[in-house]
Scaffold this motif. Structure first.
Motif, PDB file in Angstrom:
ATOM      1  N   LEU A  17      28.844  63.048  56.703  1.00 20.16           N
ATOM      2  CA  LEU A  17      30.156  62.437  56.897  1.00 20.16           C
ATOM      3  C   LEU A  17      30.168  60.989  56.410  1.00 20.16           C
ATOM      4  O   LEU A  17      31.098  60.559  55.710  1.00 20.16           O
ATOM      5  CB  LEU A  17      30.545  62.495  58.373  1.00 20.16           C
ATOM      6  N   LEU A  18      29.113  60.256  56.769  1.00 11.75           N
ATOM      7  CA  LEU A  18      29.025  58.862  56.343  1.00 11.75           C
ATOM      8  C   LEU A  18      28.922  58.744  54.825  1.00 11.75           C
ATOM      9  O   LEU A  18      29.544  57.875  54.219  1.00 11.75           O
ATOM     10  CB  LEU A  18      27.823  58.189  57.014  1.00 11.75           C
ATOM     11  N   LEU A  19      28.142  59.631  54.210  1.00 12.36           N
ATOM     12  CA  LEU A  19      28.035  59.631  52.752  1.00 12.36           C
ATOM     13  C   LEU A  19      29.374  59.984  52.103  1.00 12.36           C
ATOM     14  O   LEU A  19      29.738  59.432  51.064  1.00 12.36           O
ATOM     15  CB  LEU A  19      26.958  60.619  52.301  1.00 12.36           C
ATOM     16  N   GLY A  20      30.094  60.915  52.744  1.00  9.36           N
ATOM     17  CA  GLY A  20      31.398  61.325  52.233  1.00  9.36           C
ATOM     18  C   GLY A  20      32.431  60.209  52.291  1.00  9.36           C
ATOM     19  O   GLY A  20      33.440  60.266  51.591  1.00  9.36           O
ATOM     20  N   ILE A  21      32.179  59.218  53.106  1.00 12.90           N
ATOM     21  CA  ILE A  21      33.052  58.048  53.171  1.00 12.90           C
ATOM     22  C   ILE A  21      32.512  56.916  52.299  1.00 12.90           C
ATOM     23  O   ILE A  21      33.259  56.275  51.552  1.00 12.90           O
ATOM     24  CB  ILE A  21      33.192  57.565  54.629  1.00 12.90           C
ATOM     25  N   TYR A  22      31.208  56.681  52.375  1.00  9.28           N
ATOM     26  CA  TYR A  22      30.588  55.561  51.665  1.00  9.28           C
ATOM     27  C   TYR A  22      30.657  55.728  50.149  1.00  9.28           C
ATOM     28  O   TYR A  22      31.030  54.796  49.418  1.00  9.28           O
ATOM     29  CB  TYR A  22      29.126  55.413  52.100  1.00  9.28           C
ATOM     30  N   ILE A  23      30.312  56.909  49.645  1.00  7.93           N
ATOM     31  CA  ILE A  23      30.252  57.115  48.193  1.00  7.93           C
ATOM     32  C   ILE A  23      31.623  56.942  47.531  1.00  7.93           C
ATOM     33  O   ILE A  23      31.749  56.183  46.562  1.00  7.93           O
ATOM     34  CB  ILE A  23      29.624  58.482  47.862  1.00  7.93           C
ATOM     35  N   PRO A  24      32.686  57.621  48.008  1.00  7.36           N
ATOM     36  CA  PRO A  24      33.999  57.401  47.385  1.00  7.36           C
ATOM     37  C   PRO A  24      34.463  55.950  47.462  1.00  7.36           C
ATOM     38  O   PRO A  24      35.040  55.429  46.506  1.00  7.36           O
ATOM     39  CB  PRO A  24      34.925  58.320  48.193  1.00  7.36           C
ATOM     40  N   ASN A  25      34.210  55.290  48.582  1.00  7.04           N
ATOM     41  CA  ASN A  25      34.625  53.897  48.718  1.00  7.04           C
ATOM     42  C   ASN A  25      33.919  53.016  47.690  1.00  7.04           C
ATOM     43  O   ASN A  25      34.546  52.145  47.066  1.00  7.04           O
ATOM     44  CB  ASN A  25      34.300  53.395  50.131  1.00  7.04           C
ATOM     45  N   THR A  26      32.624  53.259  47.494  1.00  9.31           N
ATOM     46  CA  THR A  26      31.861  52.483  46.512  1.00  9.31           C
ATOM     47  C   THR A  26      32.382  52.729  45.100  1.00  9.31           C
ATOM     48  O   THR A  26      32.527  51.793  44.294  1.00  9.31           O
ATOM     49  CB  THR A  26      30.372  52.855  46.588  1.00  9.31           C
ATOM     50  N   ILE A  27      32.690  53.979  44.783  1.00  7.32           N
ATOM     51  CA  ILE A  27      33.202  54.326  43.448  1.00  7.32           C
ATOM     52  C   ILE A  27      34.558  53.678  43.198  1.00  7.32           C
ATOM     53  O   ILE A  27      34.813  53.123  42.122  1.00  7.32           O
ATOM     54  CB  ILE A  27      33.283  55.863  43.296  1.00  7.32           C
ATOM     55  N   VAL A  28      35.434  53.743  44.190  1.00  9.02           N
ATOM     56  CA  VAL A  28      36.764  53.140  44.048  1.00  9.02           C
ATOM     57  C   VAL A  28      36.638  51.632  43.805  1.00  9.02           C
ATOM     58  O   VAL A  28      37.302  51.076  42.913  1.00  9.02           O
ATOM     59  CB  VAL A  28      37.633  53.418  45.293  1.00  9.02           C
ATOM     60  N   GLN A  29      35.805  50.977  44.580  1.00  5.63           N
ATOM     61  CA  GLN A  29      35.623  49.538  44.415  1.00  5.63           C
ATOM     62  C   GLN A  29      35.065  49.201  43.032  1.00  5.63           C
ATOM     63  O   GLN A  29      35.509  48.247  42.382  1.00  5.63           O
ATOM     64  CB  GLN A  29      34.690  49.000  45.503  1.00  5.63           C
ATOM     65  N   HIS A  30      34.097  49.988  42.585  1.00  4.44           N
ATOM     66  CA  HIS A  30      33.469  49.734  41.282  1.00  4.44           C
ATOM     67  C   HIS A  30      34.462  49.912  40.137  1.00  4.44           C
ATOM     68  O   HIS A  30      34.536  49.080  39.229  1.00  4.44           O
ATOM     69  CB  HIS A  30      32.278  50.672  41.098  1.00  4.44           C
ATOM     70  N   GLN A  31      35.239  50.981  40.176  1.00  5.13           N
ATOM     71  CA  GLN A  31      36.132  51.290  39.065  1.00  5.13           C
ATOM     72  C   GLN A  31      37.395  50.430  39.050  1.00  5.13           C
ATOM     73  O   GLN A  31      38.122  50.412  38.055  1.00  5.13           O
ATOM     74  CB  GLN A  31      36.480  52.780  39.076  1.00  5.13           C
ATOM     75  N   SER A  32      37.659  49.727  40.146  1.00  2.00           N
ATOM     76  CA  SER A  32      38.822  48.834  40.180  1.00  2.00           C
ATOM     77  C   SER A  32      38.426  47.361  40.102  1.00  2.00           C
ATOM     78  O   SER A  32      39.298  46.484  40.109  1.00  2.00           O
ATOM     79  CB  SER A  32      39.630  49.080  41.456  1.00  2.00           C
ATOM     80  N   LYS A  33      37.136  47.097  40.010  1.00  4.77           N
ATOM     81  CA  LYS A  33      36.644  45.724  40.008  1.00  4.77           C
ATOM     82  C   LYS A  33      37.233  44.927  38.847  1.00  4.77           C
ATOM     83  O   LYS A  33      37.236  45.372  37.699  1.00  4.77           O
ATOM     84  CB  LYS A  33      35.118  45.717  39.929  1.00  4.77           C
ATOM     85  N   GLY A  34      37.723  43.740  39.131  1.00  3.87           N
ATOM     86  CA  GLY A  34      38.264  42.868  38.097  1.00  3.87           C
ATOM     87  C   GLY A  34      39.656  43.242  37.634  1.00  3.87           C
ATOM     88  O   GLY A  34      40.185  42.630  36.690  1.00  3.87           O
ATOM     89  N   LYS A  35      40.276  44.212  38.294  1.00  2.11           N
ATOM     90  CA  LYS A  35      41.594  44.692  37.852  1.00  2.11           C
ATOM     91  C   LYS A  35      42.711  44.357  38.837  1.00  2.11           C
ATOM     92  O   LYS A  35      43.854  44.759  38.637  1.00  2.11           O
ATOM     93  CB  LYS A  35      41.543  46.204  37.605  1.00  2.11           C
ATOM     94  N   THR A  36      42.388  43.645  39.910  1.00  2.00           N
ATOM     95  CA  THR A  36      43.423  43.202  40.847  1.00  2.00           C
ATOM     96  C   THR A  36      43.506  41.678  40.813  1.00  2.00           C
ATOM     97  O   THR A  36      42.497  40.993  40.603  1.00  2.00           O
ATOM     98  CB  THR A  36      43.156  43.681  42.287  1.00  2.00           C
ATOM     99  N   TYR A  37      44.712  41.170  41.031  1.00  2.91           N
ATOM    100  CA  TYR A  37      44.954  39.736  40.903  1.00  2.91           C
ATOM    101  C   TYR A  37      45.694  39.197  42.121  1.00  2.91           C
ATOM    102  O   TYR A  37      46.614  39.839  42.624  1.00  2.91           O
ATOM    103  CB  TYR A  37      45.792  39.452  39.651  1.00  2.91           C
ATOM    104  N   ASN A  38      45.286  38.007  42.553  1.00  2.00           N
ATOM    105  CA  ASN A  38      46.001  37.283  43.601  1.00  2.00           C
ATOM    106  C   ASN A  38      46.854  36.158  43.030  1.00  2.00           C
ATOM    107  O   ASN A  38      47.858  35.768  43.625  1.00  2.00           O
ATOM    108  CB  ASN A  38      45.008  36.687  44.601  1.00  2.00           C
ATOM    109  N   ASP A  39      46.452  35.658  41.884  1.00  2.00           N
ATOM    110  CA  ASP A  39      47.083  34.488  41.267  1.00  2.00           C
ATOM    111  C   ASP A  39      48.112  34.918  40.235  1.00  2.00           C
ATOM    112  O   ASP A  39      47.772  35.583  39.249  1.00  2.00           O
ATOM    113  CB  ASP A  39      45.996  33.616  40.628  1.00  2.00           C
ATOM    114  N   ILE A  40      49.357  34.550  40.419  1.00  2.00           N
ATOM    115  CA  ILE A  40      50.430  34.937  39.502  1.00  2.00           C
ATOM    116  C   ILE A  40      50.221  34.379  38.099  1.00  2.00           C
ATOM    117  O   ILE A  40      50.637  34.980  37.103  1.00  2.00           O
ATOM    118  CB  ILE A  40      51.802  34.480  40.068  1.00  2.00           C
ATOM    119  N   SER A  41      49.555  33.228  37.994  1.00  2.00           N
ATOM    120  CA  SER A  41      49.373  32.602  36.681  1.00  2.00           C
ATOM    121  C   SER A  41      48.328  33.316  35.826  1.00  2.00           C
ATOM    122  O   SER A  41      48.343  33.205  34.599  1.00  2.00           O
ATOM    123  CB  SER A  41      48.984  31.130  36.840  1.00  2.00           C
TER     124      SER A  41
END
Length: 212
Positions: A17-41
């Motif tokens: 169960l823990l692996l089923g939560i940890y692995i997808p979360n890690t993959i999502v974070q990795h594949q979205s890294k650097g693609k979200t922005y807080n600064d409008i500029s």
């Protein structure tokens, strides 16, 4: 002996169960890294910003802050010239429940021209919203507007559905309610991972709509 077997099986189930939560979360974070922005500029410009739906009024009777902050983020993006059109995708599964129209009305009140706003009434979940942005509204490159945790999952799904996406992070919510939402997000990422593996499609598609 029987107790040991039960305990062993329980431990195995907990680990899985823990692996089923940890692995997808890690993959999502990795594949979205650097693609979200807080600064409008610093966020690149895209033709369309996609607001992911949220109910306007919380069970308490107060405005849902997730809704409010996504609305504010979309207004900020548009007025800064970082998007030309706003696509609101949300649930309109019942006559008395209409997320897209609530956003539209509040966007217009904030000065966004009505002809710059498009509504997707069949965005029942994040996967539907992302796929329909491409298949129905013809967008292969979008700026997703939601809280960071939600943007990351949406970007992950978009990447596997042929959509080049970045995210503009709406203000997040702390406290007890925010923590509960983050816990649910862990399970939502597991579901997103499963949807990608099994190539799950939206509940509805339909006729194409041209933006602009």
């Amino acid at each position: 002996m029987k107790l040991k077997k039960i305990l062993g099986k329980t431990i195995i189930l907990i680990v899985l169960l823990l692996l089923g939560i940890y692995i997808p979360n890690t993959i999502v974070q990795h594949q979205s890294k650097g693609k979200t922005y807080n600064d409008i500029s610093s966020i690149p410009k895209n033709k369309v910003g996609l607001i992911l739906g949220a109910v306007k009024i919380a069970p308490s009777g107060n405005i849902n802050l997730y809704y409010q902050y996504r609305l504010e983020a979309a207004i900020t993006l548009y007025k800064a010239g970082k998007i030309e059109y706003i696509l609101v995708s949300g649930d309109n599964g019942r006559k008395d429940y209409d997320e897209p129209s609530d956003f539209k009305n509040d966007l217009i009140k904030a000065g966004i021209p009505e002809d710059k706003i498009y509504l997707d009434y069949a965005g029942f979940r994040t996967l539907d919203s992302v796929v329909r942005a491409k298949e129905i509204f013809g967008q292969e490159q979008i700026t997703i507007i939601s809280q960071k945790f939600h943007n990351e999952r949406a970007i992950y799904l978009a990447g596997h559905k042929g959509v080049k996406a970045i995210g503009f992070n709406a203000r997040d919510i702390g406290g007890r309610y925010g923590k509960k939402t983050k816990l649910r997000e862990r399970l939502a990422r597991t579901k997103a991972f499963i949807d990608v593996v099994f190539n799950v499609q939206p509940k509805y598609l339909g006729e194409k709509i041209v933006i602009g």
